[in-house]
Structures are given as C-alpha cells and as structure tokens.
Design a protein around this motif. Structure first.
Motif, PDB file in Angstrom:
ATOM      1  N   ASN A   1       6.735   5.321  -6.519  1.00 10.32           N
ATOM      2  CA  ASN A   1       6.329   5.666  -5.169  1.00 10.32           C
ATOM      3  C   ASN A   1       4.810   5.734  -5.070  1.00 10.32           C
ATOM      4  O   ASN A   1       4.100   5.695  -6.078  1.00 10.32           O
ATOM      5  CB  ASN A   1       6.950   7.011  -4.781  1.00 10.32           C
ATOM      6  CG  ASN A   1       8.461   6.954  -4.794  1.00 10.32           C
ATOM      7  OD1 ASN A   1       9.064   6.068  -4.215  1.00 10.32           O
ATOM      8  ND2 ASN A   1       9.088   7.892  -5.495  1.00 10.32           N
ATOM      9  N   SER A   2       4.321   5.862  -3.850  1.00 10.18           N
ATOM     10  CA  SER A   2       2.876   5.874  -3.631  1.00 10.18           C
ATOM     11  C   SER A   2       2.209   7.095  -4.252  1.00 10.18           C
ATOM     12  O   SER A   2       1.013   7.069  -4.545  1.00 10.18           O
ATOM     13  CB  SER A   2       2.560   5.820  -2.136  1.00 10.18           C
ATOM     14  OG  SER A   2       3.197   6.879  -1.448  1.00 10.18           O
ATOM     15  N   ASP A   3       2.975   8.162  -4.489  1.00  9.56           N
ATOM     16  CA  ASP A   3       2.403   9.364  -5.102  1.00  9.56           C
ATOM     17  C   ASP A   3       2.459   9.303  -6.635  1.00  9.56           C
ATOM     18  O   ASP A   3       2.079  10.267  -7.297  1.00  9.56           O
ATOM     19  CB  ASP A   3       3.124  10.619  -4.617  1.00  9.56           C
ATOM     20  CG  ASP A   3       4.594  10.648  -5.005  1.00  9.56           C
ATOM     21  OD1 ASP A   3       5.282  11.628  -4.656  1.00  9.56           O
ATOM     22  OD2 ASP A   3       5.075   9.687  -5.649  1.00  9.56           O
TER      23      ASP A   3
ATOM     24  N   SER B   1       5.169   9.024  -8.489  1.00  9.70           N
ATOM     25  CA  SER B   1       6.461   9.410  -9.059  1.00  9.70           C
ATOM     26  C   SER B   1       7.297   8.173  -9.348  1.00  9.70           C
ATOM     27  O   SER B   1       7.141   7.140  -8.694  1.00  9.70           O
ATOM     28  CB  SER B   1       7.207  10.349  -8.113  1.00  9.70           C
ATOM     29  OG  SER B   1       7.442   9.720  -6.872  1.00  9.70           O
ATOM     30  N   THR B   2       8.150   8.276 -10.352  1.00 11.08           N
ATOM     31  CA  THR B   2       8.926   7.125 -10.793  1.00 11.08           C
ATOM     32  C   THR B   2      10.403   7.457 -10.901  1.00 11.08           C
ATOM     33  O   THR B   2      10.803   8.624 -11.028  1.00 11.08           O
ATOM     34  CB  THR B   2       8.437   6.624 -12.161  1.00 11.08           C
ATOM     35  OG1 THR B   2       8.524   7.702 -13.110  1.00 11.08           O
ATOM     36  CG2 THR B   2       7.003   6.136 -12.097  1.00 11.08           C
ATOM     37  N   ASN B   3      11.197   6.403 -10.883  1.00  7.10           N
ATOM     38  CA  ASN B   3      12.632   6.529 -11.078  1.00  7.10           C
ATOM     39  C   ASN B   3      13.076   5.321 -11.894  1.00  7.10           C
ATOM     40  O   ASN B   3      12.687   4.187 -11.581  1.00  7.10           O
ATOM     41  CB  ASN B   3      13.364   6.572  -9.742  1.00  7.10           C
ATOM     42  CG  ASN B   3      14.817   6.928  -9.898  1.00  7.10           C
ATOM     43  OD1 ASN B   3      15.201   7.618 -10.833  1.00  7.10           O
ATOM     44  ND2 ASN B   3      15.644   6.478  -8.968  1.00  7.10           N
TER      45      ASN B   3
ATOM     46  N   ASN C   1       4.444   1.646   0.229  1.00  4.25           N
ATOM     47  CA  ASN C   1       5.076   2.913  -0.106  1.00  4.25           C
ATOM     48  C   ASN C   1       5.639   2.848  -1.518  1.00  4.25           C
ATOM     49  O   ASN C   1       5.133   3.463  -2.447  1.00  4.25           O
ATOM     50  CB  ASN C   1       6.164   3.237   0.908  1.00  4.25           C
ATOM     51  CG  ASN C   1       6.784   4.608   0.654  1.00  4.25           C
ATOM     52  OD1 ASN C   1       6.241   5.411  -0.097  1.00  4.25           O
ATOM     53  ND2 ASN C   1       7.920   4.871   1.260  1.00  4.25           N
ATOM     54  N   THR C   2       6.659   2.062  -1.707  1.00  5.72           N
ATOM     55  CA  THR C   2       7.272   1.925  -3.027  1.00  5.72           C
ATOM     56  C   THR C   2       7.125   0.497  -3.539  1.00  5.72           C
ATOM     57  O   THR C   2       7.112  -0.461  -2.757  1.00  5.72           O
ATOM     58  CB  THR C   2       8.765   2.260  -2.989  1.00  5.72           C
ATOM     59  OG1 THR C   2       9.424   1.353  -2.096  1.00  5.72           O
ATOM     60  CG2 THR C   2       9.015   3.677  -2.507  1.00  5.72           C
TER      61      THR C   2
END
Length: 121
Positions: A52-54, A56-58, A32-33
């Motif tokens: 994340n798997s899609d 997206s980042t943080n 997942n992440t």
C-alpha cells in the motif's frame, strides 16, 4: 492512458532467485496499491504480494519468507524479489495497481500483460 509494464521473468532452477519489475506510466495522479498476482495453468489467479501507499504489505501464504515486495514511488515502479524459488512458483505473474488518473478522481484497477516465471526442478 495508463500502462503497467512487467519485466524480469524467465527460467530458473529450484532454489534460485529472480527479480520482477513493474513500471507504471501514463497520466497518473497517485498510486494507492501496487502488487503482484500469479496464475498457474488450470488454477485461479492468486495474490502474491501487495504494498500500500503507506508501506504496509500483504503476502500470500505460500510465498511468505521467500518473496519481498518493494516500491520506488518516484519511479512509479514496484519490485518483487523472489528467493528460494520452487517449481510450484511456476506461473504467469501479473502486476496490479490501484491508482487515480489525472482528471478522473476515482480509484481504478489496472493490470499488466504478465510475465512468465518458470522454475525447473
């Protein structure tokens, strides 16, 4: 068993760059992440970057604009490109993954052993 193995740490001068890698192995169904955290002496572990798997980042506030996280899902590997390094970036960097193991349909959290990054002034 699942393992996260980090590589790429070391000693670099301020303003320099390093690239960390984290390879996941074992009986993994899905990831997942994947991300990176760091811990400096006397400080709490903090978020550096997570993807994340899609896709997206943080990012942690202190690394935004300097660090970039990426993933190669086929290789189950995450990367952290660190540019414009500062002495304050000195820490042990830990890989983290939230994943599902084969035959165990729950999301579990795993950590690598850590890799030292030292930035000299």
């Amino acid at each position: 068993q699942v393992q996260l193995v980090e590589s790429g740490g070391g000693l670099v001068q301020a303003g320099g760059s390093l690239r960390l890698s984290c390879a996941a192995s074992g009986s993994i169904f899905s990831i997942n992440t994947m991300g990176w955290y760091r811990q400096a002496p006397g400080k709490l572990r903090e978020l550096v970057a997570v993807m994340n798997s899609d896709g997206s980042t943080n990012y942690g506030d202190s690394v935004k604009g300097r660090f970039t996280i990426s993933r190669d899902n086929a290789k189950k590997t995450a990367y952290l490109q660190m540019n414009s390094l500062e002495p304050e970036d000195t820490a042990v960097y830990y890989c983290n993954a939230g994943l599902v193991r084969v035959g165990l349909p729950i999301l579990s959290n795993y950590w690598g052993q850590g890799t030292q990054v030292t930035v000299s002034s």
